[in-house]
Design a protein around this motif. Structure first.
Motif, PDB file in Angstrom:
ATOM      1  N   GLU A  58       0.841  -1.183   0.000  1.00  0.00           N
ATOM      2  CA  GLU A  58       0.000   0.000   0.000  1.00  0.00           C
ATOM      3  C   GLU A  58       0.883   1.241   0.000  1.00  0.00           C
ATOM      4  OE1 GLU A  58       1.180  -1.460   3.713  1.00  0.00           O
ATOM      5  OE2 GLU A  58      -0.658  -2.280   2.846  1.00  0.00           O
ATOM      6  N   THR A  59       0.249   2.404  -0.039  1.00  0.00           N
ATOM      7  CA  THR A  59       0.985   3.659  -0.066  1.00  0.00           C
ATOM      8  C   THR A  59       1.952   3.728   1.115  1.00  0.00           C
ATOM      9  OG1 THR A  59      -0.859   4.770  -1.140  1.00  0.00           O
ATOM     10  CG2 THR A  59       0.774   6.159  -0.057  1.00  0.00           C
ATOM     11  N   CYS A  60       3.237   3.963   0.814  1.00  0.00           N
ATOM     12  CA  CYS A  60       4.245   4.006   1.869  1.00  0.00           C
ATOM     13  C   CYS A  60       5.503   4.664   1.321  1.00  0.00           C
ATOM     14  CB  CYS A  60       4.571   2.595   2.363  1.00  0.00           C
ATOM     15  SG  CYS A  60       5.304   1.530   1.086  1.00  0.00           S
ATOM     16  N   TYR A  61       6.427   4.993   2.211  1.00  0.00           N
ATOM     17  CA  TYR A  61       7.756   5.452   1.825  1.00  0.00           C
ATOM     18  C   TYR A  61       8.722   4.287   1.994  1.00  0.00           C
ATOM     19  CZ  TYR A  61       6.097  10.257   1.690  1.00  0.00           C
ATOM     20  OH  TYR A  61       5.428  11.406   1.364  1.00  0.00           O
ATOM     21  N   PHE A  62       9.613   4.104   1.024  1.00  0.00           N
ATOM     22  CA  PHE A  62      10.491   2.931   1.068  1.00  0.00           C
ATOM     23  C   PHE A  62      11.742   3.184   0.232  1.00  0.00           C
ATOM     24  CE2 PHE A  62       8.064   2.587  -2.755  1.00  0.00           C
ATOM     25  CZ  PHE A  62       8.816   1.866  -3.657  1.00  0.00           C
ATOM     26  N   ASP A  63      12.748   2.314   0.419  1.00  0.00           N
ATOM     27  CA  ASP A  63      13.949   2.293  -0.414  1.00  0.00           C
ATOM     28  C   ASP A  63      13.849   1.100  -1.352  1.00  0.00           C
ATOM     29  OD1 ASP A  63      14.749   4.376   1.188  1.00  0.00           O
ATOM     30  OD2 ASP A  63      16.076   3.154   2.432  1.00  0.00           O
ATOM     31  N   PHE A  64      14.480   1.211  -2.525  1.00  0.00           N
ATOM     32  CA  PHE A  64      14.360   0.141  -3.517  1.00  0.00           C
ATOM     33  C   PHE A  64      15.649   0.025  -4.315  1.00  0.00           C
ATOM     34  CE2 PHE A  64      13.413  -1.167  -7.915  1.00  0.00           C
ATOM     35  CZ  PHE A  64      12.884  -2.425  -7.673  1.00  0.00           C
ATOM     36  N   CYS A  65      16.099  -1.217  -4.517  1.00  0.00           N
ATOM     37  CA  CYS A  65      17.263  -1.486  -5.361  1.00  0.00           C
ATOM     38  C   CYS A  65      16.801  -2.311  -6.558  1.00  0.00           C
ATOM     39  CB  CYS A  65      18.335  -2.247  -4.580  1.00  0.00           C
ATOM     40  SG  CYS A  65      19.832  -2.565  -5.544  1.00  0.00           S
ATOM     41  N   GLY A  66      17.090  -1.822  -7.777  1.00  0.00           N
ATOM     42  CA  GLY A  66      16.604  -2.536  -8.947  1.00  0.00           C
ATOM     43  C   GLY A  66      17.442  -2.284 -10.188  1.00  0.00           C
ATOM     44  N   LEU A  67      17.137  -3.058 -11.218  1.00  0.00           N
ATOM     45  CA  LEU A  67      17.803  -2.964 -12.513  1.00  0.00           C
ATOM     46  C   LEU A  67      16.993  -2.043 -13.417  1.00  0.00           C
ATOM     47  CD1 LEU A  67      19.992  -4.123 -14.532  1.00  0.00           C
ATOM     48  CD2 LEU A  67      18.269  -5.827 -15.149  1.00  0.00           C
ATOM     49  N   ILE A  72       7.170  -5.064 -12.558  1.00  0.00           N
ATOM     50  CA  ILE A  72       7.763  -3.774 -12.922  1.00  0.00           C
ATOM     51  C   ILE A  72       7.386  -2.698 -11.909  1.00  0.00           C
ATOM     52  CG2 ILE A  72       7.711  -1.917 -14.644  1.00  0.00           C
ATOM     53  CD1 ILE A  72       7.344  -4.054 -16.785  1.00  0.00           C
ATOM     54  N   LEU A  73       8.362  -1.863 -11.569  1.00  0.00           N
ATOM     55  CA  LEU A  73       8.118  -0.658 -10.777  1.00  0.00           C
ATOM     56  C   LEU A  73       8.475   0.548 -11.636  1.00  0.00           C
ATOM     57  CD1 LEU A  73       7.497   0.801  -8.064  1.00  0.00           C
ATOM     58  CD2 LEU A  73       9.947   0.632  -7.564  1.00  0.00           C
ATOM     59  N   TYR A  74       7.511   1.451 -11.824  1.00  0.00           N
ATOM     60  CA  TYR A  74       7.755   2.697 -12.549  1.00  0.00           C
ATOM     61  C   TYR A  74       8.044   3.796 -11.527  1.00  0.00           C
ATOM     62  CZ  TYR A  74       5.633   0.256 -16.494  1.00  0.00           C
ATOM     63  OH  TYR A  74       5.344  -0.651 -17.484  1.00  0.00           O
ATOM     64  N   VAL A  75       9.158   4.495 -11.716  1.00  0.00           N
ATOM     65  CA  VAL A  75       9.534   5.587 -10.812  1.00  0.00           C
ATOM     66  C   VAL A  75       9.453   6.901 -11.577  1.00  0.00           C
ATOM     67  CG1 VAL A  75      11.369   6.596  -9.414  1.00  0.00           C
ATOM     68  CG2 VAL A  75      11.015   4.118  -9.406  1.00  0.00           C
ATOM     69  N   LYS A  76       8.625   7.824 -11.086  1.00  0.00           N
ATOM     70  CA  LYS A  76       8.504   9.149 -11.686  1.00  0.00           C
ATOM     71  C   LYS A  76       9.459  10.105 -10.975  1.00  0.00           C
ATOM     72  CE  LYS A  76       3.787   8.945 -13.500  1.00  0.00           C
ATOM     73  NZ  LYS A  76       2.472   9.619 -13.549  1.00  0.00           N
ATOM     74  N   ALA A  77      10.437  10.602 -11.733  1.00  0.00           N
ATOM     75  CA  ALA A  77      11.425  11.531 -11.186  1.00  0.00           C
ATOM     76  C   ALA A  77      11.108  12.938 -11.688  1.00  0.00           C
ATOM     77  CB  ALA A  77      12.831  11.115 -11.605  1.00  0.00           C
ATOM     78  N   TRP A  78      10.864  13.853 -10.750  1.00  0.00           N
ATOM     79  CA  TRP A  78      10.470  15.212 -11.104  1.00  0.00           C
ATOM     80  C   TRP A  78      11.613  16.194 -10.851  1.00  0.00           C
ATOM     81  CZ3 TRP A  78       5.627  16.135 -13.179  1.00  0.00           C
ATOM     82  CH2 TRP A  78       4.681  15.104 -13.045  1.00  0.00           C
ATOM     83  N   ASP A  79      11.611  17.291 -11.644  1.00  0.00           N
ATOM     84  CA  ASP A  79      12.471  18.460 -11.426  1.00  0.00           C
ATOM     85  C   ASP A  79      13.946  18.068 -11.292  1.00  0.00           C
ATOM     86  OD1 ASP A  79      10.182  20.032 -11.578  1.00  0.00           O
ATOM     87  OD2 ASP A  79       9.756  19.741  -9.450  1.00  0.00           O
ATOM     88  N   LYS A  80      14.585  18.374 -10.161  1.00  0.00           N
ATOM     89  CA  LYS A  80      16.027  18.104 -10.049  1.00  0.00           C
ATOM     90  C   LYS A  80      16.312  16.602 -10.116  1.00  0.00           C
ATOM     91  CE  LYS A  80      16.465  17.821  -4.996  1.00  0.00           C
ATOM     92  NZ  LYS A  80      17.147  18.369  -3.800  1.00  0.00           N
ATOM     93  N   HIS A  81      15.358  15.790  -9.666  1.00  0.00           N
ATOM     94  CA  HIS A  81      15.542  14.340  -9.760  1.00  0.00           C
ATOM     95  C   HIS A  81      15.476  13.883 -11.216  1.00  0.00           C
ATOM     96  CE1 HIS A  81      15.395  14.207  -5.469  1.00  0.00           C
ATOM     97  NE2 HIS A  81      14.142  14.602  -5.405  1.00  0.00           N
ATOM     98  N   ILE A 126      10.395   9.073 -16.527  1.00  0.00           N
ATOM     99  CA  ILE A 126       9.818   7.845 -15.966  1.00  0.00           C
ATOM    100  C   ILE A 126      10.825   6.714 -16.147  1.00  0.00           C
ATOM    101  CG2 ILE A 126       7.939   6.175 -16.078  1.00  0.00           C
ATOM    102  CD1 ILE A 126       6.138   8.383 -17.100  1.00  0.00           C
ATOM    103  N   LEU A 127      11.218   6.106 -15.041  1.00  0.00           N
ATOM    104  CA  LEU A 127      12.187   5.012 -15.039  1.00  0.00           C
ATOM    105  C   LEU A 127      11.453   3.688 -14.852  1.00  0.00           C
ATOM    106  CD1 LEU A 127      14.817   6.645 -12.655  1.00  0.00           C
ATOM    107  CD2 LEU A 127      14.817   6.675 -15.158  1.00  0.00           C
ATOM    108  N   THR A 128      11.839   2.682 -15.633  1.00  0.00           N
ATOM    109  CA  THR A 128      11.255   1.344 -15.516  1.00  0.00           C
ATOM    110  C   THR A 128      12.278   0.428 -14.867  1.00  0.00           C
ATOM    111  OG1 THR A 128      10.018   1.733 -17.555  1.00  0.00           O
ATOM    112  CG2 THR A 128      10.126  -0.531 -16.757  1.00  0.00           C
ATOM    113  N   LEU A 129      11.900  -0.171 -13.735  1.00  0.00           N
ATOM    114  CA  LEU A 129      12.839  -0.961 -12.936  1.00  0.00           C
ATOM    115  C   LEU A 129      12.266  -2.337 -12.621  1.00  0.00           C
ATOM    116  CD1 LEU A 129      13.404   2.071 -10.726  1.00  0.00           C
ATOM    117  CD2 LEU A 129      15.370   0.921 -11.696  1.00  0.00           C
ATOM    118  N   ILE A 130      13.156  -3.308 -12.494  1.00  0.00           N
ATOM    119  CA  ILE A 130      12.768  -4.654 -12.068  1.00  0.00           C
ATOM    120  C   ILE A 130      13.776  -5.147 -11.039  1.00  0.00           C
ATOM    121  CG2 ILE A 130      11.660  -5.280 -14.256  1.00  0.00           C
ATOM    122  CD1 ILE A 130      14.213  -6.885 -14.918  1.00  0.00           C
TER     123      ILE A 130
END
Length: 491
Positions: free
Chosen positions: A222-231, A270-279, A244-248
């Protein structure tokens, strides 16, 4: 109580004695007459282990009826007194002690305000419930270049609390890995430490999501804050301030509804990561097929897709994962498990793993369109009944079994390069009909793992094929992994 040593010789006086050597000292073990049978079992150079109740006086041990004695041919593992270690909730303020604990977090070494470096290990044990202790270790140079894996078990000597849940180590300290959670390897010959490892490992497995912020795709709920390591497998620039980054990480989320497997990986992998602005600027510089650690992502609650955001309001970061780091090794391990599971499923009657379990078995006769199909068929060789080496150029899709022809083509076209693969044709047959399929990669290696191997299966195998329409009819490719689909289409 516990004692062990190596038997040097038997001594017969008024009472029977064993002369043994332990920790570079010589001891005499006195046996009562009613235990003479146990004494007679002793053999020179054997090892003896004594537990239970016995009397230890300087260099003499007196056996009692409550003693337990065990002889062994080889050296018995050492046993530490449990009082050498304390539970984390028993640590006293500003008093040094030794602990055995679980690693639930690790922060890379940073330079302190002075010239020293500081490494931080986050630890817990069963006495802490969901609480943790942050251990600061100061050194002249950075320590632990490969870090620690969540779930590793370490022993720390000479550690003290300086504030609630904050500890430091003394100058004469020892931080030693005694159990690697990733490889399941023990690094101790101490019976007490082995028992603690078993206990702490079980506790971590039962409660790891309470302890750890770093999650895998399979852990996201569910909605949460977390760390993730992926390819990183894809990067898509949507706007100047959005990437938008696609990670597995080769694990599967069972909470995703409506599994879709029309891409290289199903949507539940798949985990999609949306990186905004400076990210977004940072995300543009990331390399495809590299492994990265993302800190402080926020997960959105979706039914059929996993999306995380990198927010300006929180300290989100992207870190490189060095070669040899446990996080990188963990990804490789999951990848091997994934490939092996996929290959096993094709060569047996087991269920297709992960997202492909939704594919229904179809008769060969009913394959009328290009795409991925699952069939159950018997297999036998097709002419020329062996492995062929195929040379090809991906740039212009030219293929030939004659290497000289390809080399001449490459010589005339500077943008082309030669590549080669081993291939073999098989006949696949079910009750509706048959087809010829091209086989390569891991499955081909499996079929030819034995030099004398000849295939003519009478039992239908569960097989995945990619069917491609052409002017000459359908061309079929036996797949060895989901991520071979695009490569199959290019040949």
């Amino acid at each position: 109580m516990y004692f062990c040593g190596q038997i040097m010789k038997k001594i017969f006086e008024e009472k029977p004695f064993l002369q043994i050597k332990a920790t570079n000292k010589t001891f005499l073990i006195e046996f009562p007459k009613n235990l003479i049978d146990i004494f007679n079992q002793a053999i020179d150079d054997q090892w003896i282990q004594i537990t239970g109740i016995f009397i230890l006086e300087k260099d003499k041990i007196t056996i009692t009826n409550d003693s337990k004695i065990e002889y062994t041919k080889y050296q018995i593992k050492k046993y530490s007194n449990p009082t050498d270690y304390v539970a984390l909730n028993k640590m006293e303020m500003n008093k040094y002690c030794n602990v055995i604990c679980i690693v639930v977090g690790y922060l890379e070494p940073k330079q302190s305000k002075g010239s020293d470096w500081v490494s931080t290990i986050i630890i817990t044990d069963e006495s802490m419930e969901t609480n943790k202790i942050f251990v600061k270790i100061f050194s002249k140079t950075p320590l632990f270049p490969f870090g620690f894996n969540n779930g590793d078990i370490i022993k720390i000597k000479n550690i003290k609390l300086i504030k609630p849940n904050i500890a430091i180590t003394g100058k004469q300290n020892e931080v030693k890995l005694i159990y690697n959670f990733f490889t399941n390897n023990l690094y101790t010959e101490n019976i007490y430490e082995e028992n603690r490892i078993t206990c702490l490992r079980n506790i971590y497995l039962e409660n790891n999501q309470k302890y750890v912020r770093q999650l895998k795709i399979c852990d996201l709920k569910e909605t949460c804050y977390f760390d993730f390591c992926g390819l990183l497998i894809n990067r898509q620039i949507e706007k100047n301030n959005l990437v938008i980054l696609t990670l597995i990480d080769y694990t599967v989320n069972c909470n995703i509804k409506n599994v879709i497997c029309d891409e290289e990986f199903a949507n539940n992998m798949i985990l999609y990561v949306k990186a905004w602005d400076k990210h977004a600027e940072m995300a543009k510089s990331l390399e495809i097929n590299e492994i990265y650690l993302f800190k402080n992502l926020r997960l959105s609650d979706k039914d059929f897709i996993l999306i995380a955001h990198m927010s300006e309001l929180r300290k989100c970061t992207i870190l490189n994962v060095d070669n040899g780091h446990v996080l990188r090794q963990s990804i490789y391990q999951e990848q091997e498990i994934y490939k092996e599971s996929f290959l096993t499923s094709i060569l047996s009657n087991d269920e297709i793993p992960y997202g492909l379990s939704s594919l229904q078995t179809v008769p060969i006769y009913n394959i009328k369109i290009s795409g991925l199909h699952r069939i159950k068929a018997t297999v036998k060789f097709h002419f020329p009944f062996g492995i062929l080496c195929l040379y090809f150029c991906r740039a212009c899709k030219l293929t030939d079994i004659n290497k000289n022809s390809i080399e001449e083509h490459v010589f005339q076209n500077s943008n082309c390069n030669i590549d080669k693969i081993n291939i073999c044709r098989f006949i696949l047959k079910d009750t509706s009909g048959s087809c010829v399929a091209l086989c390569r990669g891991k499955i081909l290696e499996y079929f030819f793992r034995d030099e004398n191997f000849s295939i003519h299966s009478t039992k239908p195998l569960d097989i995945l094929i990619m069917s491609v329409s052409s002017d000459e009819g359908f061309k079929h490719h036996i797949l060895d992994a989901i991520f071979d689909i695009k490569n199959s289409l290019s040949l």
